[in-house]
Design an enzyme around this catalytic site. Structure first.
Site, PDB file in Angstrom:
ATOM      1  N   HIS A   1      -2.480  -2.809 -13.729  1.00  0.00           N
ATOM      2  CA  HIS A   1      -2.132  -1.764 -12.771  1.00  0.00           C
ATOM      3  C   HIS A   1      -2.545  -2.284 -11.389  1.00  0.00           C
ATOM      4  CE1 HIS A   1      -1.215   2.784 -12.549  1.00  0.00           C
ATOM      5  NE2 HIS A   1      -1.252   2.354 -11.298  1.00  0.00           N
TER       6      HIS A   1
ATOM      7  N   GLN B   1      -8.325   2.637  -8.979  1.00  0.00           N
ATOM      8  CA  GLN B   1      -8.286   3.933  -8.319  1.00  0.00           C
ATOM      9  C   GLN B   1      -9.472   4.825  -8.664  1.00  0.00           C
ATOM     10  OE1 GLN B   1      -3.856   4.422  -9.467  1.00  0.00           O
ATOM     11  NE2 GLN B   1      -3.999   5.415  -7.487  1.00  0.00           N
TER      12      GLN B   1
ATOM     13  N   GLU C   1      -5.790   6.548  -3.577  1.00  0.00           N
ATOM     14  CA  GLU C   1      -4.330   6.486  -3.629  1.00  0.00           C
ATOM     15  C   GLU C   1      -3.833   5.302  -2.776  1.00  0.00           C
ATOM     16  OE1 GLU C   1      -1.951   7.462  -5.515  1.00  0.00           O
ATOM     17  OE2 GLU C   1      -0.427   6.695  -4.162  1.00  0.00           O
ATOM     18  N   TRP C   2      -4.231   4.100  -3.159  1.00  0.00           N
ATOM     19  CA  TRP C   2      -3.719   2.858  -2.564  1.00  0.00           C
ATOM     20  C   TRP C   2      -3.761   2.911  -1.042  1.00  0.00           C
ATOM     21  CZ3 TRP C   2      -4.395   0.025  -6.572  1.00  0.00           C
ATOM     22  CH2 TRP C   2      -4.102   0.510  -7.846  1.00  0.00           C
TER      23      TRP C   2
ATOM     24  N   TRP D   1      -0.162  12.623 -13.838  1.00  0.00           N
ATOM     25  CA  TRP D   1      -0.894  11.837 -12.841  1.00  0.00           C
ATOM     26  C   TRP D   1      -1.463  12.823 -11.844  1.00  0.00           C
ATOM     27  CZ3 TRP D   1      -2.425   6.886 -12.689  1.00  0.00           C
ATOM     28  CH2 TRP D   1      -3.118   6.512 -11.534  1.00  0.00           C
TER      29      TRP D   1
ATOM     30  N   ASN E   1       7.757   6.495 -15.111  1.00  0.00           N
ATOM     31  CA  ASN E   1       7.035   7.223 -14.062  1.00  0.00           C
ATOM     32  C   ASN E   1       8.052   7.833 -13.117  1.00  0.00           C
ATOM     33  OD1 ASN E   1       4.756   6.155 -15.181  1.00  0.00           O
ATOM     34  ND2 ASN E   1       4.124   4.971 -13.392  1.00  0.00           N
TER      35      ASN E   1
HETATM   36  C1  FCB Z   1       2.355   5.420  -8.822  1.00  0.00           C
HETATM   37  C2  FCB Z   1       1.182   4.588  -9.270  1.00  0.00           C
HETATM   38  C3  FCB Z   1      -0.091   5.345  -9.415  1.00  0.00           C
HETATM   39  C4  FCB Z   1      -0.256   6.418  -8.361  1.00  0.00           C
HETATM   40  C5  FCB Z   1       0.989   7.245  -8.237  1.00  0.00           C
HETATM   41  C6  FCB Z   1       0.894   8.352  -7.224  1.00  0.00           C
HETATM   42  O1  FCB Z   1       3.264   4.618  -8.146  1.00  0.00           O
HETATM   43  O2  FCB Z   1       1.475   3.951 -10.488  1.00  0.00           O
HETATM   44  O3  FCB Z   1      -1.136   4.421  -9.436  1.00  0.00           O
HETATM   45  O4  FCB Z   1      -0.651   5.847  -7.189  1.00  0.00           O
HETATM   46  O5  FCB Z   1       2.079   6.446  -7.927  1.00  0.00           O
END
Ligand code: FCB
Length: 467
Positions: A121, A20, A425-426, A418, A294
Site C-alpha cells: 500500500h 497511514q 491521508e497522504w 474506508w 475501491n
Molecule cells: C485510496 C487509498 C487509501 C485512502 C483512500 C481515501 O486511494 O487506497 O489509502 O487514502 O483513497
C-alpha cells in the site's frame, strides 16, 4: 424496489494501510520508505504532516483489534509495510517487523476476524526507489522476494492476500503528476511503473499460490467510472482513452492476459513499451479468487476543443504535471455536487454501473469492495459524540448501490469501509478524516462516530437501515 438485505455470507469489514496508521517510523528496525522521504520533504504534504506517529497503531494494535471485534466485523483489511519486514527492500528480513504482523494476524484470528493483508500500500523501501523505483524491472523481482518472505512467515493464517493496492495511484500519481511519493513527473517512467507493478502482482500472486495454497488471492484496483460530456465521437473517444489508462492498463494484463492495443497506440509517442518482455503478460494473468474494487467518486471528461479554458478537475490533486499520460486533449470537468471534504463528487449509481460492467466483462470473477467511504469535517459535539450524518448517508447510499448491483447479478461478496480510523491521508495529512472511529491526535484516544454504531448494526443484521 430493491430489497437492501445482504445474506449471512456477505463479508463486512474495514480497511486501513500501514503508513497511514502505524507510526513508529523508526522503531524496531523499520527502514525508510518513499513516503517517509516524501512527507519529510518541505511542501509535499498539507501542513508538512508525516506518518511518523500517525494513529500510533504500532503500539495500540491490540486496542484497535478490540474495536474491530466490538464492531462485529467479519474481516479486517490492513497492509504490511515492506520497509518494516525487509528494511532495504532486498536481502535481509527484519524479524521484529514480521513478529508485529504475526501478532496482528493471530490477534484477528483469536477474535474471529478474517485477516485480509495487502502486501503493498505504497510504502516502497527508499533504497529500491534510489535504484530506479517502479520504473525499474528489478523492483518487481524484489517484490517477488519480499512476497516469498512474508507469505512464508504468515502463510495461510492470512485468509486473503492482496498483492497491490491501487497500482494506478502508485504509477501515475507517484511518477507522472508527482502528488504522491516518490514525487516524480516523468510520463514514460509512469508507464514503465504501470507494467512493473502489474508484473510484481503476477510474480507475487504465483508465490502466494505456491506457498499458501489455501489462502485467497486478490488485487485491489481503483477503477474509474468515466462518463463523457456528450455522445459526440470526440467526447466518447476521450472516455475510451481515459478508460484505457485508468482501468484497462490493469484489467487487461491481469484478467485478459494482454495490454489493450489502443493503450499502446495512444501512448506510442511516450514509450514503445519495450519494457514488456515476452511472457510477462502471461505471468501477470494469475487467476484471482477475488477482485478488490475501491470506489469513491466518478469522472467526467470531454475532448478539449482547442479554444476553451482547460479543466483538470479529476479529483487527483493539484499539480502542474498531469497523471493522465498522453491524454493532453482530454479535459476533466467539474461534476455536480454534493461533495465530500476531498472535493470528490458523491455518485452512488456510478458504483452500481462499475460493478455491472465488471460482471458483464468478467462474468466468472467474484468481487469485493475493498474501500469505500468519505471524509467530512467532523465535529465533536457538546455531548462528546460525533454526529457524522453525512458519512452515514454516504455509506448508506453506496452500500445500497452495491445491493442494487447484486440484485442485477453482480457477484460482490463483501464490503470494507474506508476507514476504521482517522489517519494520515497522504498528501492531505491529518486534515481529512475518513474514519468511522475518530482519533484525537493529541491523546490518541479513539471515539466511535455515529457511523461506527450504524455500521455495527449493519454488520450484525445485514439489513441496510433507513436514513
Ligand atoms: C485510496 C487509498 C487509501 C485512502 C483512500 C481515501 O486511494 O487506497 O489509502 O487514502 O483513497
Amino acid at each position: 424496489m430493491t430489497q437492501h438485505h445482504f445474506p449471512e455470507s456477505f463479508v463486512w469489514g474495514s480497511a486501513t494501510a500501514a503508513y497511514q496508521i502505524e507510526g513508529a517510523a523508526n522503531e524496531d528496525g523499520r527502514g525508510p520508505s518513499i513516503w517517509d522521504t516524501y512527507s519529510h520533504t518541505p511542501g509535499r504534504t498539507l501542513n508538512g504532516d508525516t506518518g511518523d506517529v500517525a494513529a500510533d497503531h504500532y503500539h495500540r494494535w491490540a486496542d484497535d483489534l478490540g474495536h474491530i471485534a466490538d464492531l462485529g466485523l467479519d474481516a479486517y483489511r490492513f497492509s504490511i509495510a515492506w520497509p518494516r519486514v525487509q528494511p532495504g527492500g532486498s536481502g535481509r528480513f527484519n524479524q521484529a517487523g514480521i513478529d508485529f504482523y504475526s501478532r496482528l494476524v493471530d490477534g484477528l484470528l483469536e477474535r474471529g476476524v478474517r485477516p485480509v493483508a495487502t502486501m503493498y500500500h505504497w510504502d516502497l523501501p527508499q533504497e529500491l526507489e534510489d535504484a530506479g523505483g517502479w520504473a525499474a524491472r528489478e523492483t518487481a523481482l524484489r517484490f517477488q522476494e519480499y512476497a516469498a518472505g512474508i507469505v512464508g512467515a504468515l502463510g495461510d493464517r492470512v485468509h486473503t492476500w492482496t498483492t497491490l493496492n491501487e497500482p494506478w495511484c502508485s504509477a501515475y500519481l507517484g511518477y507522472a503528476s508527482g502528488v504522491h511519493a516518490p514525487g516524480r513527473t516523468e510520463p514514460a517512467a509512469a508507464l514503465a511503473a504501470v507494467h512493473h507493478l502489474n508484473l510484481a502482482h503476477g510474480l507475487a500472486g504465483r508465490v502466494i499460490r505456491e506457498l499458501a495454497p489455501a489462502a485467497e488471492l486478490s488485487v485491489t484496483l481503483n477503477l474509474h467510472v468515466i462518463r463523457g460530456a456528450s455522445e459526440s465521437e470526440a467526447d466518447q473517444d476521450a472516455v475510451r482513452r481515459i478508460d484505457a489508462l485508468a482501468n484497462r492498463a490493469f484489467l487487461g494484463p491481469m484478467l485478459d492476459g494482454a495490454y489493450p492495443a489502443d493503450l499502446l497506440a495512444d501512448t506510442a509517442a511516450v514509450t514503445d513499451w519495450s519494457f514488456v518482455r515476452d511472457g510477462d503478460e502471461k505471468q501477470i494473468a494469475v487467476p484471482l479468487d477475488v477482485l478488490g474494487v475501491n470506489y469513491y467518486s466518478s469522472t467526467l471528461v470531454r475532448a478539449w476543443d482547442g479554444v476553451s479554458a482547460r479543466s483538470d478537475a479529476d479529483g487527483h490533486g493539484a499539480s502542474t504535471s498531469t497523471p493522465w499520460v498522453a491524454a493532453d486533449n482530454v479535459d476533466f470537468l467539474p461534476q455536480p455536487g454534493p461533495y465530500t471534504a476531498m472535493g470528490w463528487n458523491i455518485d452512488p449509481p456510478a458504483l452500481t454501473e462499475l460493478l455491472l460492467r465488471l460482471q458483464r466483462e468478467y462474468p466468472n470473477q467474484p468481487m469485493m469492495i475493498t474501500e469505500n467511504g468519505a471524509a467530512f469535517d467532523d465535529e465533536v459535539s457538546a455531548d462528546g459524540r460525533i454526529h457524522d450524518d453525512r458519512r452515514i448517508d454516504y455509506l448508506r447510499r453506496h452500500i445500497g448501490a452495491v445491493a442494487d448491483a447484486r440484485a442485477e447479478g453482480a457477484d460482490v461478496r463483501g464490503y470494507f469501509v474506508w476507514s476504521l480510523l482517522d489517519n494520515f491521508e497522504w498528501g492531505y495529512g491529518y486534515d481529512r478524516r475518513f474514519g468511522i472511529i475518530r482519533v484525537d491526535y493529541d491523546t490518541q484516544v479513539r471515539t466511535w462516530k455515529d457511523s461506527a454504531h450504524w455500521y455495527q448494526r449493519l454488520a450484525a443484521t445485514g439489513q441496510l437501515p433507513d436514513a
